[in-house]
Each structure stands twice: as C-alpha cells, then as structure tokens.
Design a protein around this motif. Structure first.
Motif, PDB file in Angstrom:
ATOM      1  N   ASP A 112       0.850  -1.179   0.000  1.00  0.00           N
ATOM      2  CA  ASP A 112       0.000   0.000   0.000  1.00  0.00           C
ATOM      3  C   ASP A 112       0.891   1.236   0.000  1.00  0.00           C
ATOM      4  OD1 ASP A 112      -2.237   1.568   0.026  1.00  0.00           O
ATOM      5  OD2 ASP A 112      -2.886   1.059   2.056  1.00  0.00           O
ATOM      6  N   ASP A 113       0.255   2.401  -0.252  1.00  0.00           N
ATOM      7  CA  ASP A 113       0.980   3.661  -0.221  1.00  0.00           C
ATOM      8  C   ASP A 113       1.582   3.883   1.167  1.00  0.00           C
ATOM      9  OD1 ASP A 113      -0.213   3.884  -2.690  1.00  0.00           O
ATOM     10  OD2 ASP A 113      -1.684   5.378  -2.049  1.00  0.00           O
ATOM     11  N   LEU A 114       2.690   4.629   1.188  1.00  0.00           N
ATOM     12  CA  LEU A 114       3.304   5.014   2.457  1.00  0.00           C
ATOM     13  C   LEU A 114       3.740   6.472   2.344  1.00  0.00           C
ATOM     14  CD1 LEU A 114       4.440   4.314   5.275  1.00  0.00           C
ATOM     15  CD2 LEU A 114       6.593   3.707   4.134  1.00  0.00           C
ATOM     16  N   LEU A 115       3.222   7.313   3.237  1.00  0.00           N
ATOM     17  CA  LEU A 115       3.601   8.724   3.294  1.00  0.00           C
ATOM     18  C   LEU A 115       4.090   9.017   4.706  1.00  0.00           C
ATOM     19  CD1 LEU A 115       1.162   8.509   1.089  1.00  0.00           C
ATOM     20  CD2 LEU A 115       1.341  10.992   1.110  1.00  0.00           C
ATOM     21  N   VAL A 116       5.367   9.339   4.820  1.00  0.00           N
ATOM     22  CA  VAL A 116       6.009   9.566   6.116  1.00  0.00           C
ATOM     23  C   VAL A 116       6.400  11.039   6.196  1.00  0.00           C
ATOM     24  CG1 VAL A 116       7.907   8.927   7.627  1.00  0.00           C
ATOM     25  CG2 VAL A 116       6.869   7.204   6.130  1.00  0.00           C
ATOM     26  N   ASP A 117       5.812  11.761   7.138  1.00  0.00           N
ATOM     27  CA  ASP A 117       6.085  13.191   7.267  1.00  0.00           C
ATOM     28  C   ASP A 117       7.452  13.465   7.890  1.00  0.00           C
ATOM     29  OD1 ASP A 117       3.563  13.526   6.259  1.00  0.00           O
ATOM     30  OD2 ASP A 117       2.623  14.045   8.167  1.00  0.00           O
ATOM     31  N   ASP A 118       7.848  12.643   8.861  1.00  0.00           N
ATOM     32  CA  ASP A 118       9.155  12.808   9.516  1.00  0.00           C
ATOM     33  C   ASP A 118       9.721  11.415   9.765  1.00  0.00           C
ATOM     34  OD1 ASP A 118      11.373  13.329  11.035  1.00  0.00           O
ATOM     35  OD2 ASP A 118      10.386  14.782  12.338  1.00  0.00           O
ATOM     36  N   ALA A 119      10.635  11.005   8.896  1.00  0.00           N
ATOM     37  CA  ALA A 119      11.150   9.636   8.955  1.00  0.00           C
ATOM     38  C   ALA A 119      11.890   9.364  10.262  1.00  0.00           C
ATOM     39  CB  ALA A 119      12.080   9.376   7.770  1.00  0.00           C
ATOM     40  N   ALA A 120      12.529  10.375  10.818  1.00  0.00           N
ATOM     41  CA  ALA A 120      13.290  10.169  12.047  1.00  0.00           C
ATOM     42  C   ALA A 120      12.388   9.995  13.264  1.00  0.00           C
ATOM     43  CB  ALA A 120      14.228  11.356  12.275  1.00  0.00           C
ATOM     44  N   ALA A 155      11.594  13.102   4.872  1.00  0.00           N
ATOM     45  CA  ALA A 155      10.191  12.853   4.515  1.00  0.00           C
ATOM     46  C   ALA A 155      10.179  11.977   3.273  1.00  0.00           C
ATOM     47  CB  ALA A 155       9.443  14.156   4.270  1.00  0.00           C
ATOM     48  N   TRP A 156       9.236  11.038   3.225  1.00  0.00           N
ATOM     49  CA  TRP A 156       9.209  10.052   2.128  1.00  0.00           C
ATOM     50  C   TRP A 156       7.757   9.771   1.776  1.00  0.00           C
ATOM     51  CZ3 TRP A 156       7.533   5.308   0.516  1.00  0.00           C
ATOM     52  CH2 TRP A 156       8.282   4.625  -0.438  1.00  0.00           C
ATOM     53  N   ALA A 157       7.464   9.728   0.491  1.00  0.00           N
ATOM     54  CA  ALA A 157       6.104   9.404   0.044  1.00  0.00           C
ATOM     55  C   ALA A 157       6.195   8.546  -1.201  1.00  0.00           C
ATOM     56  CB  ALA A 157       5.300  10.676  -0.253  1.00  0.00           C
ATOM     57  N   GLY A 158       5.517   7.405  -1.189  1.00  0.00           N
ATOM     58  CA  GLY A 158       5.608   6.524  -2.336  1.00  0.00           C
ATOM     59  C   GLY A 158       4.418   5.599  -2.460  1.00  0.00           C
ATOM     60  N   ARG A 191       7.949  17.205   6.215  1.00  0.00           N
ATOM     61  CA  ARG A 191       6.852  17.917   5.564  1.00  0.00           C
ATOM     62  C   ARG A 191       5.580  17.101   5.711  1.00  0.00           C
ATOM     63  NH1 ARG A 191       7.809  18.014  -0.875  1.00  0.00           N
ATOM     64  NH2 ARG A 191       5.574  18.454  -0.918  1.00  0.00           N
ATOM     65  N   ALA A 192       4.469  17.790   5.685  1.00  0.00           N
ATOM     66  CA  ALA A 192       3.167  17.126   5.762  1.00  0.00           C
ATOM     67  C   ALA A 192       2.667  16.875   4.345  1.00  0.00           C
ATOM     68  CB  ALA A 192       2.179  17.986   6.538  1.00  0.00           C
ATOM     69  N   TRP A 193       2.651  15.618   3.934  1.00  0.00           N
ATOM     70  CA  TRP A 193       2.178  15.270   2.596  1.00  0.00           C
ATOM     71  C   TRP A 193       0.658  15.457   2.541  1.00  0.00           C
ATOM     72  CZ3 TRP A 193       6.159  14.841  -0.495  1.00  0.00           C
ATOM     73  CH2 TRP A 193       7.368  14.333  -0.019  1.00  0.00           C
ATOM     74  N   SER A 194       0.171  15.986   1.423  1.00  0.00           N
ATOM     75  CA  SER A 194      -1.259  16.263   1.272  1.00  0.00           C
ATOM     76  C   SER A 194      -1.953  15.151   0.491  1.00  0.00           C
ATOM     77  CB  SER A 194      -1.462  17.590   0.542  1.00  0.00           C
ATOM     78  OG  SER A 194      -1.004  17.483  -0.799  1.00  0.00           O
ATOM     79  N   ASP A 195      -3.293  15.180   0.520  1.00  0.00           N
ATOM     80  CA  ASP A 195      -4.059  14.234  -0.288  1.00  0.00           C
ATOM     81  C   ASP A 195      -3.772  14.431  -1.771  1.00  0.00           C
ATOM     82  OD1 ASP A 195      -5.184  13.182   1.990  1.00  0.00           O
ATOM     83  OD2 ASP A 195      -7.025  14.362   1.849  1.00  0.00           O
TER      84      ASP A 195
END
Length: 424
Positions: free
Chosen positions: A86-94, A112-115, A136-140
């Motif tokens: 499934d999708d993964l959106l991480v605002d702060d990986a640490a 930050a990672w989004a995929g 960062r805060a990933w958006s819809d």
C-alpha cells in the motif's frame, strides 16, 4: 507477513525477474515520470525502484548525480511498501516508529518520504516515490499525483512485457509488428506541419528528430498557424507516453490549442482550455503534456504573448547578441494538475531579435552514462552565434551541438527558431 518474507516471496521475485527492469538502463518514458513527480511535489529526489532479495535498484532517479543506481534493501524505504502492499507517506522519517531506525535517514538525509507500490503481475516490484530532506506534511493531492504517475509507470511496464512477448511469436506476428511500426511512422509525420508557413516579417526555422528507437512515438511536436487580427500562433510541446496513444494525445493538444487560440487572445486561457480537453478525454487516462504557446503580432515592434505549461523555458537573443531566458508566463504540466493556474506574459521583439524554443530532448541529450547538454550550454551556444547570423544559422549550431554530444537520441527533440527581420 514480515518484511523479510515479503521481500523474498518467490512469486514476487519471479515478477521482478519477468519485468526485465532490474539492472536495465535508464529509459526516457520512466525518467519523464520521475521528473514530473519531483517538479509537481517540489521534492529534491524522486525514484522508481525495483527490489529483489538484496537491493533496491533505481530504474529512474532524480537528484542523484554521482552515478549511484541502488542501495541495500535494508537501507531502502521500499521494503515498507512491499510489506504493506500500500501507499506510504512519512512526514518525519526520524520520528516515525516504522522508519526511524532506517540507515538512509543518516546516509542519504531522508527526512520525509512518500511513495506508492509499483505492481506487475499482481506483485509489488518496488515503489514510485519522492524524498525530501526536511520534514513535511504530505497532502491528499500529493498522494493523488503519485498514484497517477505510478499508474502510468505500471502501464509502461506492462507494454514492455507485451512487446517482449510479441518478439518471440511467429513470423506472422513479426509481420504484424512491422505493420504497426509503419503505422506509427505515419502517425509521427502527422504530428508535425507538412511545411513551415511563410510569416510576414519573420523567418522561422524548424527541426525535429525522432529518438533512436525510431518505431516509438514519444510525442514531441511543434505547430505554426495564422490567427485573426494578423496574429500568428507558435506552439511546441511534448506529450507523455509513446506509441499510438501519444500520437492521439498530440492531435488532441494541437487541435484543441488551434481552436482555442482562434477565440481566445490570451495564451494562458488557451492552455486552460487544452488542460480541460485532456482531462475530459476518457479514451486514455493519466496523460499529460508540456506546452509552450505564443502569439506574435504583425506590427513592429512585434509583441510576443506567451504562456508555458511545464515546458522548457525558451531563449531570447537580442540583435546585439545578448541572450536570456524568457521570463514569466509560468504554469504547471497540462492535463494532470487539479485546478491549475496558467499565466501569460509578453515581450516586444525588434528587428534582428530571435526566439529559440525547444523540447527537453535537446538539453537532456546525453551519451550513455554521460552528462546532459544542459540549458546553460544551449544559451551560451546561441549567444556565441555571430550577430549577423539569422534563424537558420542558429538552428544549425544547435543541431550541430546535439550531433556532437551524442550519436543517437534517447528522446525525440524539436527546435523552433523565430527571427524578426526587416520588412519591405
């Protein structure tokens, strides 16, 4: 399922092997997508990966300039996408419990990672992702853009597989494939004007060359046409994808733009109409284009009004040789962004001034593993042309630069040079 068992699942590894992506060379159809992802999401890094049981192979990457093409599975964020499917959106990986121990936070500066998962044969091959070096805060909307681009990548992978199977079939299928390529060649010719019209007070020089894979339609085009009030329209662009679908989208863009320009004097409004036309066309989804569109008045000094939808910035060379990028008129890719805003701008052109428009096949031309030409080198080459030279001489210099840089093209390339000359 644990991360290790998900990674080493035999069915998934068989799909990875069948895809043919692992250890393959970069390809323009995937590079276009990662470049679009980085630009649309404002991220310094973008990747499309394929993961076997040891490593994450970067089929396409933006932002990594040292030649690196892979990292270990345990250092990748793709492992989490494969495990989750499934999708993964991480605002702060640490700070995220799932990712905070990942070594890439330190080694690559991932914050930050989004995929999204890239699927083939029902299995997750890897991910289509963007990376930021700040939280960062990933958006819809960010998620929707990644999902659209991932869908296009998956279709390209499936088309590659279909073509590979076609190559192993009988002579009858080989003959059908040859006929298909002939059709694509005919379609390619239809994407360009049959001849360059004569524009009063202006010299126009045009050039187009297909990619080395001559049977694939990659979608570069240009157009030149008269408009009411003694104006002329100039367009140059590049559509996403290849093959018959690219030819169809090119026709849609060209003729929508022509129709819009007749009724709308504002180039930005014309691009907005083309954007709506692409989105309304349901025959091929998830398609987009880059377009630069300008109108030129017949009077002297001639006013060039223009708008740019995600396309490389043209150059202006004044009669004294001063050369600079055309400022303003910026806008996003055409056909993919929700509620896009296109802007128009204008510049006055006098006798001896030249405008140079091109598709990304020129600045991004490279030898395998070598550097790109780059926009700075193009600007310097145009500036170095003697001030007495006209549009055709400038075009010859750019084509010569491209020929000297690489024997074959990995992408289509098109160039349009417009010179204001003395009237009389």
């Amino acid at each position: 399922m644990t991360p290790a068992s998900a990674i080493t699942d035999p069915d998934r590894l068989a799909a990875v092997d069948e895809s043919g992506l692992l250890d393959s060379e970069p390809e323009v159809q995937f590079d276009e997508l990662t470049q679009a992802a980085a630009a649309l999401l404002g991220a310094p890094f973008a990747f499309m990966t394929t993961v076997d049981d040891r490593r994450s192979y970067w089929k396409s990457t933006v932002g990594v300039d040292d030649g690196t093409r892979e990292n270990a599975v345990g250092d990748s964020f793709c492992q989490y996408v494969i495990m989750r499917e499934d999708d993964l959106l991480v605002d702060d990986a640490a700070a995220d419990p799932l990712t905070r121990a990942n070594p890439s936070i330190e080694s690559m500066g991932v914050r930050a990672w989004a995929g999204c998962p890239v699927r083939f044969r029902g299995q997750v091959l890897g991910s289509f992702c963007v990376v930021d070096v700040e939280p960062r805060a990933w958006s819809d909307e960010d998620r929707r853009i990644l999902q659209r681009l991932t869908s296009i990548a998956e279709r390209e992978i499936e088309l590659r597989a279909q073509l590979d199977r076609a190559r192993t079939e009988s002579e009858r299928n080989a003959r059908l494939l040859a006929e298909h390529r002939e059709l694509l060649s005919t379609l390619r010719a239809s994407m360009l004007p049959p001849s360059t019209p004569s524009v009063p007070g202006v010299t126009v020089a045009t050039w187009h060359r297909a990619a080395a894979d001559g049977h694939a339609l990659l979608g570069d085009f240009f157009d030149l046409f008269p408009l009411p009030d003694r104006r002329w329209g100039f367009a140059i662009g590049d559509v996403c994808g290849h093959g018959a679908a690219a030819a169809r989208l090119t026709s849609l863009v060209r003729y929508s733009l022509r129709a819009a320009a007749v009724h709308e004097s504002d180039p930005a409004t014309a691009l907005q109409i083309v954007d709506t036309a692409i989105k309304a066309d349901q025959t091929e989804s998830n398609r987009f284009a880059t377009v630069f569109f300008a109108t030129l008045d017949a009077e002297t000094p001639k006013r060039l009004r223009y708008a740019r939808g995600g396309h490389p910035v043209p150059l202006v060379r004044r009669a004294d040789g001063t050369t600079f990028p055309l400022q303003g008129g910026d806008g996003p890719l055409v056909g993919i962004v929700t509620d896009p805003t296109f802007r128009s701008d204008a510049v006055d052109l006098g006798e001896g001034d030249i405008v140079v428009m091109f598709t990304d096949g020129l600045p991004e031309c490279r030898r395998p593993g070598g550097p790109q030409i780059g926009v700075d080198a193009i600007r310097m080459a145009v500036e170095d042309v003697p001030v007495s030279a006209g549009a055709h001489q400038v075009l010859d210099v750019l084509v010569g630069m491209l020929d000297a840089h690489a024997e074959t093209l990995g992408d289509d390339a098109a160039i349009v040079v417009v010179e204001v000359r003395a009237e009389g």
